[in-house]
Write a protein that holds these residues in place. Structure first.
Motif, PDB file in Angstrom:
ATOM      1  N   LEU A 110       0.817  -1.213   0.000  1.00  0.00           N
ATOM      2  CA  LEU A 110       0.000   0.000   0.000  1.00  0.00           C
ATOM      3  C   LEU A 110       0.853   1.267   0.000  1.00  0.00           C
ATOM      4  N   CYS A 111       2.097   1.175   0.480  1.00  0.00           N
ATOM      5  CA  CYS A 111       3.001   2.327   0.549  1.00  0.00           C
ATOM      6  C   CYS A 111       3.850   2.501  -0.713  1.00  0.00           C
ATOM      7  N   THR A 112       3.656   1.638  -1.708  1.00  0.00           N
ATOM      8  CA  THR A 112       4.454   1.739  -2.938  1.00  0.00           C
ATOM      9  C   THR A 112       3.731   2.622  -3.952  1.00  0.00           C
ATOM     10  N   PRO A 113       4.502   3.224  -4.870  1.00  0.00           N
ATOM     11  CA  PRO A 113       3.853   4.005  -5.932  1.00  0.00           C
ATOM     12  C   PRO A 113       2.900   3.107  -6.724  1.00  0.00           C
ATOM     13  N   GLN A 114       1.753   3.624  -7.044  1.00  0.00           N
ATOM     14  CA  GLN A 114       0.722   2.828  -7.739  1.00  0.00           C
ATOM     15  C   GLN A 114       1.014   2.772  -9.234  1.00  0.00           C
ATOM     16  N   PRO A 115       0.635   1.759  -9.951  1.00  0.00           N
ATOM     17  CA  PRO A 115       0.095   0.497  -9.441  1.00  0.00           C
ATOM     18  C   PRO A 115       1.184  -0.581  -9.396  1.00  0.00           C
ATOM     19  N   THR A 116       1.856  -0.732  -8.276  1.00  0.00           N
ATOM     20  CA  THR A 116       2.912  -1.740  -8.150  1.00  0.00           C
ATOM     21  C   THR A 116       2.320  -3.132  -8.228  1.00  0.00           C
ATOM     22  N   VAL A 117       1.262  -3.378  -7.444  1.00  0.00           N
ATOM     23  CA  VAL A 117       0.572  -4.668  -7.465  1.00  0.00           C
ATOM     24  C   VAL A 117      -0.912  -4.383  -7.596  1.00  0.00           C
ATOM     25  N   VAL A 118      -1.537  -4.922  -8.628  1.00  0.00           N
ATOM     26  CA  VAL A 118      -2.966  -4.702  -8.848  1.00  0.00           C
ATOM     27  C   VAL A 118      -3.748  -5.704  -8.005  1.00  0.00           C
ATOM     28  N   ARG A 119      -4.709  -5.213  -7.255  1.00  0.00           N
ATOM     29  CA  ARG A 119      -5.517  -6.048  -6.359  1.00  0.00           C
ATOM     30  C   ARG A 119      -6.858  -6.324  -7.002  1.00  0.00           C
ATOM     31  N   TRP A 120      -7.329  -7.563  -6.917  1.00  0.00           N
ATOM     32  CA  TRP A 120      -8.588  -7.964  -7.539  1.00  0.00           C
ATOM     33  C   TRP A 120      -9.798  -7.705  -6.672  1.00  0.00           C
ATOM     34  N   ILE A 147      12.857   7.081  -2.577  1.00  0.00           N
ATOM     35  CA  ILE A 147      13.315   8.457  -2.773  1.00  0.00           C
ATOM     36  C   ILE A 147      14.825   8.577  -2.620  1.00  0.00           C
ATOM     37  N   ARG A 148      15.388   7.882  -1.604  1.00  0.00           N
ATOM     38  CA  ARG A 148      16.813   8.019  -1.346  1.00  0.00           C
ATOM     39  C   ARG A 148      17.630   6.809  -1.756  1.00  0.00           C
ATOM     40  N   GLY A 149      16.968   5.762  -2.288  1.00  0.00           N
ATOM     41  CA  GLY A 149      17.695   4.572  -2.733  1.00  0.00           C
ATOM     42  C   GLY A 149      18.390   3.822  -1.611  1.00  0.00           C
ATOM     43  N   MET A 150      17.846   3.928  -0.402  1.00  0.00           N
ATOM     44  CA  MET A 150      18.480   3.283   0.750  1.00  0.00           C
ATOM     45  C   MET A 150      17.990   1.844   0.916  1.00  0.00           C
ATOM     46  N   ALA A 151      18.797   1.030   1.580  1.00  0.00           N
ATOM     47  CA  ALA A 151      18.421  -0.351   1.874  1.00  0.00           C
ATOM     48  C   ALA A 151      18.448  -0.610   3.375  1.00  0.00           C
ATOM     49  N   TRP A 152      18.555   0.454   4.180  1.00  0.00           N
ATOM     50  CA  TRP A 152      18.590   0.320   5.630  1.00  0.00           C
ATOM     51  C   TRP A 152      18.277   1.668   6.249  1.00  0.00           C
ATOM     52  N   LEU A 153      17.655   1.673   7.402  1.00  0.00           N
ATOM     53  CA  LEU A 153      17.390   2.896   8.161  1.00  0.00           C
ATOM     54  C   LEU A 153      17.901   2.700   9.579  1.00  0.00           C
ATOM     55  N   LEU A 186       9.800  -4.687  -0.675  1.00  0.00           N
ATOM     56  CA  LEU A 186      10.011  -3.668  -1.706  1.00  0.00           C
ATOM     57  C   LEU A 186      10.883  -4.210  -2.834  1.00  0.00           C
ATOM     58  N   GLU A 187      11.897  -4.994  -2.483  1.00  0.00           N
ATOM     59  CA  GLU A 187      12.763  -5.589  -3.509  1.00  0.00           C
ATOM     60  C   GLU A 187      12.005  -6.581  -4.382  1.00  0.00           C
ATOM     61  N   VAL A 188      11.023  -7.282  -3.793  1.00  0.00           N
ATOM     62  CA  VAL A 188      10.234  -8.244  -4.568  1.00  0.00           C
ATOM     63  C   VAL A 188       9.259  -7.518  -5.490  1.00  0.00           C
ATOM     64  N   VAL A 189       8.562  -6.496  -4.967  1.00  0.00           N
ATOM     65  CA  VAL A 189       7.521  -5.851  -5.784  1.00  0.00           C
ATOM     66  C   VAL A 189       8.075  -4.838  -6.781  1.00  0.00           C
ATOM     67  N   ARG A 190       9.206  -4.226  -6.469  1.00  0.00           N
ATOM     68  CA  ARG A 190       9.814  -3.284  -7.407  1.00  0.00           C
ATOM     69  C   ARG A 190      11.323  -3.247  -7.204  1.00  0.00           C
ATOM     70  N   PRO A 191      12.034  -4.207  -7.803  1.00  0.00           N
ATOM     71  CA  PRO A 191      13.478  -4.271  -7.611  1.00  0.00           C
ATOM     72  C   PRO A 191      14.167  -3.009  -8.141  1.00  0.00           C
ATOM     73  N   GLN A 192      15.149  -2.572  -7.441  1.00  0.00           N
ATOM     74  CA  GLN A 192      15.955  -1.439  -7.907  1.00  0.00           C
ATOM     75  C   GLN A 192      17.315  -1.530  -7.226  1.00  0.00           C
ATOM     76  N   CYS A 193      18.290  -0.944  -7.858  1.00  0.00           N
ATOM     77  CA  CYS A 193      19.620  -0.889  -7.246  1.00  0.00           C
ATOM     78  C   CYS A 193      19.704   0.403  -6.455  1.00  0.00           C
ATOM     79  N   PRO A 194      19.906   0.290  -5.136  1.00  0.00           N
ATOM     80  CA  PRO A 194      20.021   1.529  -4.359  1.00  0.00           C
ATOM     81  C   PRO A 194      21.186   2.383  -4.865  1.00  0.00           C
ATOM     82  N   ARG A 195      20.930   3.692  -4.890  1.00  0.00           N
ATOM     83  CA  ARG A 195      21.988   4.621  -5.293  1.00  0.00           C
ATOM     84  C   ARG A 195      23.015   4.739  -4.177  1.00  0.00           C
ATOM     85  N   ALA A 196      24.252   4.965  -4.539  1.00  0.00           N
ATOM     86  CA  ALA A 196      25.315   5.080  -3.534  1.00  0.00           C
ATOM     87  C   ALA A 196      25.212   6.407  -2.813  1.00  0.00           C
TER      88      ALA A 196
END
Length: 196
Positions: A110-120, A147-153, A186-196
């Protein structure tokens, strides 16, 4: 519950809400018993499918609770090349934690940009209460990821969010495992390489 189409292309595990609940529970047990990594990603992928099919945390909890009360035993997922079949009874605490993990996956979607996963289904995937408690936590992590390409907080940041919403925070190791679940989702629904 879940809305399923009549398509014969669905695997047996997606033919009914009971089968989905069993599949999720087996994958949850696998991730807990054998550790994260690929096991966790398998659980998350099954959770994403459950979300897309219109399942709710309550519907899947009810399925698992019904099975527990009727004494159904769940067969463990087999190890690679293994012929051993292990069956175990369903325990209430395991249902609670499995469904909690699933709720975190649903809220993360629900927190991902739409439409990452379409719900029936238009039925909300989680209760208002669990959404209120965990949406800020998942949103902080999703924002860091997208937004920041991070993989940890910092765990302290997430503990402060918990304190603000629930009036208490969990142990750092527990918060870190919850954060890992969100980042892995997040990696499963929209994989991306975090920016350095």
């Amino acid at each position: 519950m879940c809305r399923l189409g009549d398509s014969s292309s669905f695997d047996d595990e997606y033919r009914s809400s009971r089968n989905i609940a069993i599949s999720l529970f087996r994958r949850y047990k696998n991730a807990v018993d054998r550790g994260g990594g690929d096991n966790l990603k398998e659980f998350i992928s099954a959770g994403v499918n459950a979300y897309a099919l219109g399942c709710t945390d309550k519907g899947l909890r009810d399925e698992l609770t019904d099975m527990k009360e009727s004494g159904v035993e769940i067969e463990a997922m087999q190890a690679y090349g293994g012929n051993t079949t292990l069956k175990s009874k369903i325990i209430s605490e395991e249902i609670d934690e499995c469904i909690f993990w699933l709720s975190i996956i649903f809220i993360t979607i629900l927190c991902t940009p739409q439409p990452t996963v379409v719900r029936w289904s238009s039925t909300p995937p989680v209760s208002e209460e669990i959404l209120r408690q965990w949406k800020g936590f998942c949103a902080l992590i999703a924002n860091a990821y997208y937004i920041r390409g991070m993989a940890w907080l910092p765990v302290k940041t997430l503990q402060m969010e918990q304190m603000a919403v629930m009036g208490r925070s969990e142990e750092p190791s527990v918060v870190a495992s919850r954060m890992r679940l969100v980042f892995s989702t997040l990696e499963v629904v929209r994989p991306q390489c975090p920016r350095a």
